[in-house]
Design a protein around this motif. Structure first.
Motif, PDB file in Angstrom:
ATOM      1  N   PRO A   1       0.813  -1.501   0.047  1.00 40.64           N
ATOM      2  CA  PRO A   1      -0.035   0.128  -0.036  1.00 40.64           C
ATOM      3  C   PRO A   1       0.956   1.146   0.144  1.00 40.64           C
ATOM      4  O   PRO A   1       1.847   1.362   0.663  1.00 40.64           O
ATOM      5  CB  PRO A   1      -0.706  -0.025   1.033  1.00 40.64           C
ATOM      6  CG  PRO A   1      -0.914  -1.706   1.630  1.00 40.64           C
ATOM      7  CD  PRO A   1       0.569  -2.057   0.946  1.00 40.64           C
ATOM      8  N   ASN A   2       0.371   2.290  -0.835  1.00 39.95           N
ATOM      9  CA  ASN A   2       1.286   3.604  -1.057  1.00 39.95           C
ATOM     10  C   ASN A   2       0.441   4.763  -0.227  1.00 39.95           C
ATOM     11  O   ASN A   2       0.872   5.818  -0.405  1.00 39.95           O
ATOM     12  CB  ASN A   2       1.828   3.786  -2.421  1.00 39.95           C
ATOM     13  CG  ASN A   2       0.396   3.859  -3.345  1.00 39.95           C
ATOM     14  OD1 ASN A   2      -0.824   4.240  -2.651  1.00 39.95           O
ATOM     15  ND2 ASN A   2       0.643   3.952  -4.679  1.00 39.95           N
ATOM     16  N   VAL A   3      -0.588   4.294   0.617  1.00 39.99           N
ATOM     17  CA  VAL A   3      -1.500   5.360   1.084  1.00 39.99           C
ATOM     18  C   VAL A   3      -0.532   5.875   2.231  1.00 39.99           C
ATOM     19  O   VAL A   3       0.238   5.285   2.975  1.00 39.99           O
ATOM     20  CB  VAL A   3      -2.608   5.003   1.301  1.00 39.99           C
ATOM     21  CG1 VAL A   3      -3.618   4.469   0.046  1.00 39.99           C
ATOM     22  CG2 VAL A   3      -2.734   3.903   2.564  1.00 39.99           C
ATOM     23  N   ALA A   4      -0.816   7.242   2.644  1.00 39.76           N
ATOM     24  CA  ALA A   4      -0.346   7.790   3.918  1.00 39.76           C
ATOM     25  C   ALA A   4      -0.503   7.222   5.018  1.00 39.76           C
ATOM     26  O   ALA A   4       0.451   7.324   5.716  1.00 39.76           O
ATOM     27  CB  ALA A   4      -0.861   9.351   3.755  1.00 39.76           C
ATOM     28  N   GLU A   5      -1.672   6.530   5.373  1.00 38.85           N
ATOM     29  CA  GLU A   5      -1.801   5.899   6.246  1.00 38.85           C
ATOM     30  C   GLU A   5      -1.250   4.680   6.809  1.00 38.85           C
ATOM     31  O   GLU A   5      -1.092   4.016   7.913  1.00 38.85           O
ATOM     32  CB  GLU A   5      -3.507   5.451   6.566  1.00 38.85           C
ATOM     33  CG  GLU A   5      -4.612   6.393   6.418  1.00 38.85           C
ATOM     34  CD  GLU A   5      -4.810   7.163   4.976  1.00 38.85           C
ATOM     35  OE1 GLU A   5      -5.805   8.014   4.902  1.00 38.85           O
ATOM     36  OE2 GLU A   5      -4.120   6.740   4.005  1.00 38.85           O
ATOM     37  N   MET A   6      -0.310   4.070   5.692  1.00 42.08           N
ATOM     38  CA  MET A   6       0.318   2.772   5.793  1.00 42.08           C
ATOM     39  C   MET A   6       1.465   3.279   6.834  1.00 42.08           C
ATOM     40  O   MET A   6       1.997   2.147   7.450  1.00 42.08           O
ATOM     41  CB  MET A   6       0.913   2.395   4.435  1.00 42.08           C
ATOM     42  CG  MET A   6       1.595   1.263   4.358  1.00 42.08           C
ATOM     43  SD  MET A   6       0.595  -0.237   4.925  1.00 42.08           S
ATOM     44  CE  MET A   6       1.920  -1.591   5.033  1.00 42.08           C
TER      45      MET A   6
ATOM     46  N   LEU B   1      -5.034  11.538  11.967  1.00 43.91           N
ATOM     47  CA  LEU B   1      -4.526  12.348  10.613  1.00 43.91           C
ATOM     48  C   LEU B   1      -5.637  12.967   9.641  1.00 43.91           C
ATOM     49  O   LEU B   1      -5.434  14.069   9.256  1.00 43.91           O
ATOM     50  CB  LEU B   1      -3.913  11.224   9.866  1.00 43.91           C
ATOM     51  CG  LEU B   1      -3.591  11.439   8.293  1.00 43.91           C
ATOM     52  CD1 LEU B   1      -2.160  12.203   8.269  1.00 43.91           C
ATOM     53  CD2 LEU B   1      -3.346  10.254   7.606  1.00 43.91           C
ATOM     54  N   ARG B   2      -6.720  12.390   9.756  1.00 45.96           N
ATOM     55  CA  ARG B   2      -7.776  12.841   8.874  1.00 45.96           C
ATOM     56  C   ARG B   2      -8.389  14.069   9.646  1.00 45.96           C
ATOM     57  O   ARG B   2      -8.944  14.869   8.913  1.00 45.96           O
ATOM     58  CB  ARG B   2      -8.844  11.843   8.765  1.00 45.96           C
ATOM     59  CG  ARG B   2      -8.346  10.640   7.818  1.00 45.96           C
ATOM     60  CD  ARG B   2      -9.453   9.555   7.687  1.00 45.96           C
ATOM     61  NE  ARG B   2      -8.745   8.424   6.817  1.00 45.96           N
ATOM     62  CZ  ARG B   2      -9.221   7.210   6.733  1.00 45.96           C
ATOM     63  NH1 ARG B   2     -10.413   7.119   7.412  1.00 45.96           N
ATOM     64  NH2 ARG B   2      -8.756   6.621   5.896  1.00 45.96           N
ATOM     65  N   ARG B   3      -8.311  14.228  11.021  1.00 42.59           N
ATOM     66  CA  ARG B   3      -8.902  15.458  11.476  1.00 42.59           C
ATOM     67  C   ARG B   3      -7.784  16.675  11.169  1.00 42.59           C
ATOM     68  O   ARG B   3      -8.383  17.824  11.049  1.00 42.59           O
ATOM     69  CB  ARG B   3      -8.782  15.346  13.107  1.00 42.59           C
ATOM     70  CG  ARG B   3     -10.107  14.667  13.569  1.00 42.59           C
ATOM     71  CD  ARG B   3     -10.312  14.912  15.103  1.00 42.59           C
ATOM     72  NE  ARG B   3      -9.041  14.406  16.014  1.00 42.59           N
ATOM     73  CZ  ARG B   3      -9.075  12.869  16.298  1.00 42.59           C
ATOM     74  NH1 ARG B   3     -10.067  12.304  16.058  1.00 42.59           N
ATOM     75  NH2 ARG B   3      -8.160  12.816  17.052  1.00 42.59           N
ATOM     76  N   LYS B   4      -6.670  16.522  11.282  1.00 44.52           N
ATOM     77  CA  LYS B   4      -5.562  17.338  10.798  1.00 44.52           C
ATOM     78  C   LYS B   4      -5.961  17.920   9.447  1.00 44.52           C
ATOM     79  O   LYS B   4      -5.587  19.018   9.042  1.00 44.52           O
ATOM     80  CB  LYS B   4      -4.185  16.777  10.887  1.00 44.52           C
ATOM     81  CG  LYS B   4      -4.142  16.533  12.322  1.00 44.52           C
ATOM     82  CD  LYS B   4      -2.316  15.966  12.464  1.00 44.52           C
ATOM     83  CE  LYS B   4      -2.063  15.700  13.731  1.00 44.52           C
ATOM     84  NZ  LYS B   4      -0.630  15.015  14.091  1.00 44.52           N
ATOM     85  N   LYS B   5      -6.346  16.849   8.322  1.00 46.64           N
ATOM     86  CA  LYS B   5      -6.738  17.526   7.115  1.00 46.64           C
ATOM     87  C   LYS B   5      -7.669  18.653   7.080  1.00 46.64           C
ATOM     88  O   LYS B   5      -7.817  19.212   6.187  1.00 46.64           O
ATOM     89  CB  LYS B   5      -7.019  16.162   6.091  1.00 46.64           C
ATOM     90  CG  LYS B   5      -5.699  15.240   6.081  1.00 46.64           C
ATOM     91  CD  LYS B   5      -5.993  14.218   4.982  1.00 46.64           C
ATOM     92  CE  LYS B   5      -4.709  13.333   4.989  1.00 46.64           C
ATOM     93  NZ  LYS B   5      -5.276  12.108   4.384  1.00 46.64           N
TER      94      LYS B   5
ATOM     95  N   VAL C   1      -5.268   7.088  12.510  1.00 46.88           N
ATOM     96  CA  VAL C   1      -5.752   7.290  10.940  1.00 46.88           C
ATOM     97  C   VAL C   1      -6.897   8.476  11.359  1.00 46.88           C
ATOM     98  O   VAL C   1      -7.070   9.459  10.503  1.00 46.88           O
ATOM     99  CB  VAL C   1      -6.424   6.320  10.351  1.00 46.88           C
ATOM    100  CG1 VAL C   1      -7.391   6.638   9.238  1.00 46.88           C
ATOM    101  CG2 VAL C   1      -5.427   5.434   9.994  1.00 46.88           C
ATOM    102  N   ALA C   2      -7.519   8.472  12.378  1.00 48.94           N
ATOM    103  CA  ALA C   2      -8.608   9.313  12.648  1.00 48.94           C
ATOM    104  C   ALA C   2      -7.903  10.797  13.244  1.00 48.94           C
ATOM    105  O   ALA C   2      -8.489  11.741  12.540  1.00 48.94           O
ATOM    106  CB  ALA C   2      -9.480   8.883  13.930  1.00 48.94           C
TER     107      ALA C   2
END
Length: 405
Positions: free
Chosen positions: A357-362, A401-405, A398-399
């Protein structure tokens, strides 16, 4: 006598054009040894071919352990190279951070899109856009001692049977060895069961039932079947194989340089897994790509070099000199490449490989899974409980990370 503008004009016209239109494309890499020699030879060939155009490629080698941090720091500020070579696991995070990777869709024609092994192009694609051309790939495969194993096992059933037939050897010997507590290596077994890191979204799914089943089989290999040593490590893997105390290893091309000249070894595909309905072990494919830096002032010239490096000319040099498995698919029909047993073995294994996987979450998966793998193999937790703990940790990160976005 007064001189008019004509002699000056004639003088300007006499100066070679490239001195007025010189374009330097700077390429950064983290290669050493054969890979560095291969890249240098590609650049030499490219510069010779482009001598009349005024374009010249220059290389800068960055220590591999500092490479990704250096790139992450300087490229967004416009202080880095025009082109850099990078591993796909960084792709998603760098795209999300911005001003790192130039999307290449504008430059790509259909032939260039289709010339690479499909899974390698998949690894260089993020949210539908291509951010690098695939240069090479690496996968783990089965490496065996020909003195101990006459015929490599094709299935896990044959693997167990081969191990039982081995002659008595010194204490501490084992049949199979690899760093099985390293999640990267374990993924081949997990993927055979249909396991996964993410569901679409990407949504973490480390506690999937298939992942649990793969862990349970791993424990059986260690505790019941005793084909694996109780304390694995990369150092142990090398020492046991070189001492003739391990018949087989699961590893990649990086391991070949560690093998003693006294060992006559062969390569074969990883076995299919009887316990997973005969499905093949599916190792993660790691892909290196060549990217154009988003702040580059020479994007067209940079892409031209990227296309050359990852095309037929560059691929052949990087295979024969750099000892890489090129992503450029047609190169495997070249007679010199086709007769290379090592390159052929890894190309065959790539057929069942899955791009990591190349996603940021990896990046958030590795630490929790390392803890889970250690807890499971040391009997501090059951596979199900340990994977559930890893799942909770990754979900939380992950949660955030997504809040920061």
């Amino acid at each position: 006598m007064r001189h008019g503008p004509l002699p000056l004009l004639l003088l300007l016209l006499a100066v070679p054009l490239q001195t007025w239109a010189q374009t330097e494309v700077q390429v950064w890499h983290g290669y050493r040894a054969a890979e560095r020699a291969g890249l240098e030879k590609v650049v030499e060939a490219y510069n010779a071919a482009k001598a009349s155009t005024g374009v010249k490629v220059t290389l800068r080698a960055i220590p591999s352990d500092a490479f990704t941090d250096k790139i992450s720091t300087v490229v967004p500020r416009g202080l880095g190279p025009d082109v850099f070579i990078f591993p796909q696991d960084r792709l998603g995070g760098w795209v999300e951070s911005g001003n790192m990777l130039e999307p290449l869709d504008f430059f790509l024609d259909d032939a260039t899109r289709k010339r690479s092994i499909p899974t390698t192009m998949e690894a260089m694609t993020y949210h539908g856009s291509v951010y690098g051309l695939p240069l090479n790939f690496k996968v783990i495969t089965l490496i065996y001692n020909k003195k101990l194993v006459a015929k490599p096992p094709r299935t896990t059933g044959e693997l167990l049977a081969t191990c039982k037939k081995l002659p008595a050897r010194p204490e501490g010997s084992t049949c199979l060895v690899y760093p099985y507590t390293d999640f990267y290596y374990h993924a081949a077994l997990m993927n055979a069961f249909g396991g996964r890191v993410f569901d679409p979204g990407p949504t973490p799914r480390l506690d999937a039932p298939e992942n649990v089943k793969a862990m349970e089989l791993l424990l059986r290999w260690v505790d019941k079947d005793r084909i694996l040593p109780p304390e694995p490590s990369t150092v142990l893997t090398t020492s046991l194989f070189n001492a003739g105390q391990a018949a087989m290893v699961f590893s990649g091309p990086w391991f070949l340089g560690e093998i003693s000249p006294a060992i006559d070894y062969g390569l074969a595909p990883l076995p299919t897994v009887d316990e997973a309905g005969g499905k093949p072990m599916r190792p993660w494919m790691t892909v290196e790509g060549a990217a154009v830096a988003a702040p580059s002032k020479h994007k067209e010239a940079a892409f031209d070099f990227v296309k050359y490096l990852t095309g037929p000319e560059g691929a052949k040099i990087m295979a024969l000199v750099g000892r890489q498995n090129p992503a450029f698919e047609p190169i495997y029909q070249d007679p010199e490449i086709a007769k290379d047993a090592t390159l052929a073995a890894f190309r065959t294994q790539a057929e069942s490989a899955i791009p990591m996987p190349n996603v940021a979450e990896m990046t958030m998966v590795w630490s929790p899974m390392t803890s889970a793998m250690n807890a499971i193999t040391r009997k501090a937790s059951t596979p199900k409980a340990a994977l559930q703990e890893a799942q909770k940790a990754v979900q939380k990160d992950v949660a955030s990370l997504r809040r920061k976005k």
